[in-house]
Design a protein around this motif. Sequence first.
Motif: not given
Length: 338
Positions: A172-193
């Motif tokens: 289905r694909a000849e190659a792939a770029i795989v990205v893992g990403v998480e931002p350092g922001n107040h929303v992620a911090t609030k969710i994570l605790g």
Amino acid sequence: MTMTSTRRGADAREVVVTGVGLALPGVATPGDLFGLLPGEGGFDPVTGLVGRELRHKDRASRLALRAAEFALHDAALADADGLFTGAAGGTAVVVSTNFGNADGVCGAVDTIAAAGVTGLSPLGLPQTSSNVIAGWVAIRYRLGGPNLTVSNGATSGLDAVTWARNLIVAGRAEAAIVVGVEPGNHVATKILGEQSTDAAVAVVLEPVDAAASRGARPRAAITGCARTRNLTEALVSTGAPAEGPVGLWLTDGAEPADTTAGRLLAAARRIDLESQLGPLSGALGVLQCAAAAAHLASGATGNALATAGGPRHDATAALLLTPPRALRPSTQERGQHS
């Protein structure tokens, strides 16, 4: 739970890692992942997330674009002007993130609550799409292959690598770029605790024959992938017991629950990246893949295993990486050194 696994068969396309890119403070190169973390240098979000091509984009998308840029240059798939030089029409983008654009969604909800839908800016609406990060990467490099986002909790990063590998194996694909990403922001911090971490990592996957045809040197082969009920099932499903000793185990802190897993992993060096860098969530599995590739490219002894999830989650995911077939000693050579 249905057990799913994929292993490299004799007639399957061998998928290899040919490029790695990091946008992660305190980690300058994949080799730094084996030392004391965070270290000196690495990515600086203050200076690294600016530029015309990054305007009007959410923080996670900007981090992802930087990691993808570094990975494509590392894989020799981008020219001096940053243009993609591979098979753009057949290159997939697979992103793993659990909190990526949550700040954009929360911001839109707050605006609607305060001013109604007329208060929304057209420039901000793309940031509310769950696939916005993968979309921006594809747009930047004009990639026309499959495009998707995995938001799968603790196993998300390893699941994303597995999906990308399967797309290539299935043709289905000849190659792939795989990205893992998480931002350092107040929303992620609030969710994570707890304080979230700016983290983005990208790996380029290709069939080994395609990499060889353009003179690229593969760092690691993705030999087996699994998402199962527990660690032992995952190890067996990846084929780890049959592929030789595991020299590096990239773990999220889970311990082997029985003697089978314990025996297989007893001699492996263990690295828990989250315990040093802070919560990585959807970026963890892709970062583990990058570390495994660096381990194998260095000529270190033993295969590399990455695992995430476990009893506190709905599943355990595992990824087995081995030296590419072309770089492995032959059976005769192994016999001479045994």
